[in-house]
Design an enzyme around this catalytic site. Sequence first.
Site, mmCIF file in Angstrom:
data_model
loop_
_atom_site.group_PDB
_atom_site.id
_atom_site.type_symbol
_atom_site.label_atom_id
_atom_site.label_comp_id
_atom_site.label_asym_id
_atom_site.label_seq_id
_atom_site.Cartn_x
_atom_site.Cartn_y
_atom_site.Cartn_z
ATOM 1 N N SER A 143 0.839 -1.187 0.000
ATOM 2 C CA SER A 143 0.000 0.000 0.000
ATOM 3 C C SER A 143 0.880 1.245 0.000
ATOM 4 O O SER A 143 1.715 1.409 -0.890
ATOM 5 C CB SER A 143 -0.973 -0.031 1.191
ATOM 6 O OG SER A 143 -1.995 0.923 1.024
ATOM 7 N N GLU A 249 -1.635 -2.256 -8.384
ATOM 8 C CA GLU A 249 -2.866 -2.604 -7.666
ATOM 9 C C GLU A 249 -3.389 -1.346 -7.018
ATOM 10 O O GLU A 249 -2.668 -0.357 -6.902
ATOM 11 C CB GLU A 249 -2.596 -3.692 -6.628
ATOM 12 C CG GLU A 249 -1.599 -3.313 -5.535
ATOM 13 C CD GLU A 249 -2.187 -2.511 -4.383
ATOM 14 O OE1 GLU A 249 -3.408 -2.629 -4.140
ATOM 15 O OE2 GLU A 249 -1.437 -1.756 -3.735
ATOM 16 N N HIS A 319 -4.909 -5.260 -2.078
ATOM 17 C CA HIS A 319 -5.459 -5.156 -0.730
ATOM 18 C C HIS A 319 -6.415 -6.331 -0.499
ATOM 19 O O HIS A 319 -7.635 -6.172 -0.457
ATOM 20 C CB HIS A 319 -6.176 -3.820 -0.559
ATOM 21 C CG HIS A 319 -5.259 -2.649 -0.457
ATOM 22 N ND1 HIS A 319 -4.459 -2.238 -1.500
ATOM 23 C CD2 HIS A 319 -5.002 -1.796 0.573
ATOM 24 C CE1 HIS A 319 -3.760 -1.176 -1.119
ATOM 25 N NE2 HIS A 319 -4.065 -0.895 0.123
#
Length: 349
Positions: A143, A249, A319
């Site tokens: 992230s 992502e 995630h």
Amino acid sequence: MQRRHFLRLSAWATAGAAIAPLVPYRAMAIRGDRIKPARLAAGDAVGIISPATAAFLREDVEIVLEAVRALGLEPVLGEHLFDRYGYLAGQDRDRAADINRFFADPAIKALIPVQGGWGSSRVLPYLDYDLIRENPKILVGFSDITALLMGITGQTGLVTFHGPNGLSGWRSQEVDMFRRVLFNGEAVTFSNRLAGVDSDRLMQVSNRTQTITAGQARGMLVGGNLSVLSGIVGSPYMPDLTGGILFLEDVGESIYRIDRMMTQLALAGVFDNLAGFIFGQCTRCGPDADYGSLTLEEVVWDHLEPRGIPAWYGAAIGHLEPLLTLPVGLEVEIDATAATIQMTESAVT
């Protein structure tokens, strides 16, 4: 648990000595400068850092400590772990100082962040990249931690790892992959696993992949969160991706925003010289328009299909659980039809 009972660093000079000068670095091609960290072993000390969002709840940190100890490792808290500056875990220089200290401490074998959130990009100018290069260690996270992975790999050649944060789920598949890559030093082949909910179906529904352009490619694996990565494009902390394999992502972004960020990468030339491309999961990424929207598939195909490079969509990266532990800055081979990423060698020494 009282704060004084947490393990602390007790060495490596004063706070001032840990702060790297604010000096711009030249973005480097990571291909010729690769450095591998040492593998983990039971009993190793691991530095716990908060490079981004503040650790607001003490209970969250206690959960991280339990997870790290269950891995057979000994957690050591950064001096500024409980600092707060608004939504950030303290001032930028202080968050960077914890990272610098852990890399300088020979007893620390790896760095694991409590969580992502926002703020890792802000510490990049204050990291001591010469120190990090001379003291290679495992750095793992995902992230917002994408900024650290990209910046440190790009500036030093150190192989870093897109994998669990401290507050990740740490379920069995996640732990198994973490151990195989970072403890055992295996050269793993990554692919989507059939989800348990589909085990009694005639067809696979979850974790499906789609080939954008068929083919195989070999190159350095680099990437992470699209929002974070697009935010450092044009800075000296964005690695040279020539001949690389880029994976992306994201989470909680409207499709038009995904399009905008991928357009930014395209206009900056990021897609021009790639050897291959992988689009992972975009969790909760739906349309946000009054009259119509492109689909997420259409956006990704629009940007990548004309490139003619091996590429696929739907990799189990993002995630979601289980989180794969992927080496960033290591050469891999991909097959866009089989949707596999094969490490060509161990990522650790």
